[in-house]
Design a protein around this motif. Structure first.
Motif, short mmCIF file in Angstrom:
data_model
loop_
_atom_site.label_atom_id
_atom_site.label_comp_id
_atom_site.label_asym_id
_atom_site.label_seq_id
_atom_site.Cartn_x
_atom_site.Cartn_y
_atom_site.Cartn_z
N LEU A 29 64.54 75.06 -13.91
CA LEU A 29 65.99 75.16 -13.83
C LEU A 29 66.62 73.78 -13.89
O LEU A 29 67.56 73.53 -14.66
CB LEU A 29 66.38 75.87 -12.53
CG LEU A 29 67.86 76.18 -12.32
CD1 LEU A 29 68.35 77.17 -13.35
CD2 LEU A 29 68.06 76.74 -10.91
N GLU A 30 66.14 72.85 -13.07
CA GLU A 30 66.72 71.52 -13.04
C GLU A 30 66.36 70.71 -14.27
O GLU A 30 67.14 69.86 -14.72
CB GLU A 30 66.28 70.78 -11.77
CG GLU A 30 66.85 71.36 -10.49
CD GLU A 30 68.38 71.33 -10.44
OE1 GLU A 30 69.00 70.56 -11.19
OE2 GLU A 30 68.96 72.11 -9.67
N ALA A 68 68.28 81.51 -6.03
CA ALA A 68 69.55 81.27 -5.35
C ALA A 68 69.37 81.33 -3.84
O ALA A 68 69.93 80.51 -3.10
CB ALA A 68 70.59 82.30 -5.81
N HIS A 69 68.60 82.31 -3.37
CA HIS A 69 68.32 82.42 -1.93
C HIS A 69 67.69 81.13 -1.41
O HIS A 69 68.05 80.62 -0.34
CB HIS A 69 67.40 83.60 -1.67
CG HIS A 69 66.99 83.77 -0.24
ND1 HIS A 69 67.74 84.48 0.66
CD2 HIS A 69 65.93 83.27 0.45
CE1 HIS A 69 67.15 84.43 1.86
NE2 HIS A 69 66.06 83.71 1.74
N GLU A 70 66.75 80.61 -2.17
CA GLU A 70 66.11 79.34 -1.79
C GLU A 70 67.14 78.22 -1.74
O GLU A 70 67.11 77.36 -0.85
CB GLU A 70 65.00 79.00 -2.79
CG GLU A 70 64.28 77.70 -2.52
CD GLU A 70 63.34 77.78 -1.33
OE1 GLU A 70 62.77 76.74 -0.96
OE2 GLU A 70 63.18 78.87 -0.76
N GLY A 71 68.07 78.22 -2.69
CA GLY A 71 69.11 77.20 -2.71
C GLY A 71 69.98 77.24 -1.47
O GLY A 71 70.30 76.19 -0.88
N TRP A 72 70.37 78.44 -1.05
CA TRP A 72 71.18 78.56 0.16
C TRP A 72 70.42 78.09 1.38
O TRP A 72 71.00 77.47 2.29
CB TRP A 72 71.65 80.00 0.35
CG TRP A 72 72.69 80.41 -0.66
CD1 TRP A 72 72.54 81.28 -1.69
CD2 TRP A 72 74.04 79.92 -0.74
NE1 TRP A 72 73.71 81.38 -2.40
CE2 TRP A 72 74.64 80.56 -1.84
CE3 TRP A 72 74.79 79.01 0.01
CZ2 TRP A 72 75.96 80.31 -2.21
CZ3 TRP A 72 76.10 78.76 -0.36
CH2 TRP A 72 76.68 79.41 -1.46
N GLU A 106 73.08 66.61 -6.42
CA GLU A 106 71.64 66.37 -6.57
C GLU A 106 70.89 67.56 -7.15
O GLU A 106 69.79 67.40 -7.67
CB GLU A 106 71.04 65.98 -5.22
CG GLU A 106 71.54 64.64 -4.69
CD GLU A 106 71.27 64.44 -3.21
OE1 GLU A 106 70.58 65.32 -2.62
OE2 GLU A 106 71.73 63.44 -2.65
N ASN A 107 71.49 68.73 -7.07
CA ASN A 107 70.85 69.96 -7.57
C ASN A 107 71.84 70.76 -8.41
O ASN A 107 72.17 71.91 -8.07
CB ASN A 107 70.37 70.81 -6.39
CG ASN A 107 69.49 70.06 -5.41
OD1 ASN A 107 68.29 69.93 -5.62
ND2 ASN A 107 70.08 69.56 -4.33
N PRO A 108 72.34 70.18 -9.49
CA PRO A 108 73.43 70.82 -10.23
C PRO A 108 73.10 72.19 -10.79
O PRO A 108 73.92 73.11 -10.69
CB PRO A 108 73.73 69.82 -11.35
CG PRO A 108 72.49 69.00 -11.48
CD PRO A 108 71.93 68.90 -10.10
N ALA A 109 71.93 72.36 -11.37
CA ALA A 109 71.58 73.65 -11.95
C ALA A 109 71.36 74.69 -10.86
O ALA A 109 71.82 75.84 -10.98
CB ALA A 109 70.34 73.53 -12.82
N LEU A 110 70.67 74.32 -9.80
CA LEU A 110 70.46 75.23 -8.68
C LEU A 110 71.79 75.62 -8.05
O LEU A 110 72.03 76.81 -7.76
CB LEU A 110 69.56 74.57 -7.63
CG LEU A 110 69.32 75.34 -6.33
CD1 LEU A 110 68.68 76.69 -6.62
CD2 LEU A 110 68.46 74.53 -5.37
#
Length: 209
Positions: A29-30, A68-72, A106-110
């Protein structure tokens, strides 16, 4: 042949296939953006067979939901660290805002996937607001700690939404070239973010430091 080599280069532990797939998806993703994600591509990145992802995800949509869950979860951890480092509730509010924007930068795509997966739904993501220690509740509780009236439920909720929207708006605009001279004047990007939140006055001056 490539898939076999990938499996040797990136072995995963038995029983942890789901984690390996989510991590592989996050890397792709990134590196290449959401368009590069497919269950086959993620399997190749994780070093497993093309059929392996289907044991955990029926399609790309379910995989994105897991990412997405991991991102949150990661955002919540970043906010927790920022709050813990603050010497006062007022500084904690500024720290939360800065941490939020830095995470997005730092995590734009995520970060984009985190909101894209919720865009067509009628509620904010559960991971953002469920539980007394969620990211949303950290903002709300910090406002109370700064002196906001905990019995005024409407005011607290409005203030929390205002704070969240402010951070989200700055995260969307933070990369604009028009701000470069302000970042230089403030001594760097993080200092610029902090100055912006200080000027927003999310914690009224009459509330306790």
């Amino acid at each position: 042949m490539r898939e076999s080599q990938a499996a040797e280069a990136r072995p995963y532990h038995h029983g942890d296939l789901r984690r390996a797939l989510i991590d592989a998806a996050s890397r792709l993703l990134e590196a290449e953006g959401p368009s590069a994600l497919s269950l086959r591509a993620v399997a190749r990145e994780a070093g497993v067979s093309p059929a392996a992802p289907y044991h955990h995800f029926k399609d790309k949509g379910e995989l994105l939901e897991a990412v997405a869950h991991e991102g949150w979860t990661l955002l919540d951890q970043a906010l927790a660290r920022a709050k813990a480092e603050a010497p006062s509730p007022r500084e904690a509010m500024n720290n939360l805002g800065v941490a939020y924007v830095c995470f997005a930068r730092e995590n734009p795509a995520l970060y984009r996937v985190m909101y894209d997966t919720a865009r067509d739904k009628e509620a904010l993501p559960d991971e953002m607001q469920q539980g007394e220690d969620s990211a949303y509740c950290k903002v709300r509780d910090t406002l109370v700690e700064a002196g906001a009236d905990p019995d005024d439920a409407l005011d607290i909720e409005l203030a929390t939404v205002a704070a969240w929207c402010s951070a989200h708006g700055l995260a969307e605009m933070a990369g604009f070239k028009q701000f470069d001279h302000l970042k230089d004047a403030c001594g760097g990007e993080r200092a610029f973010f902090k100055a912006i939140f200080q000027h927003m006055g999310l914690v009224p001056k009459h509330l306790a430091d």
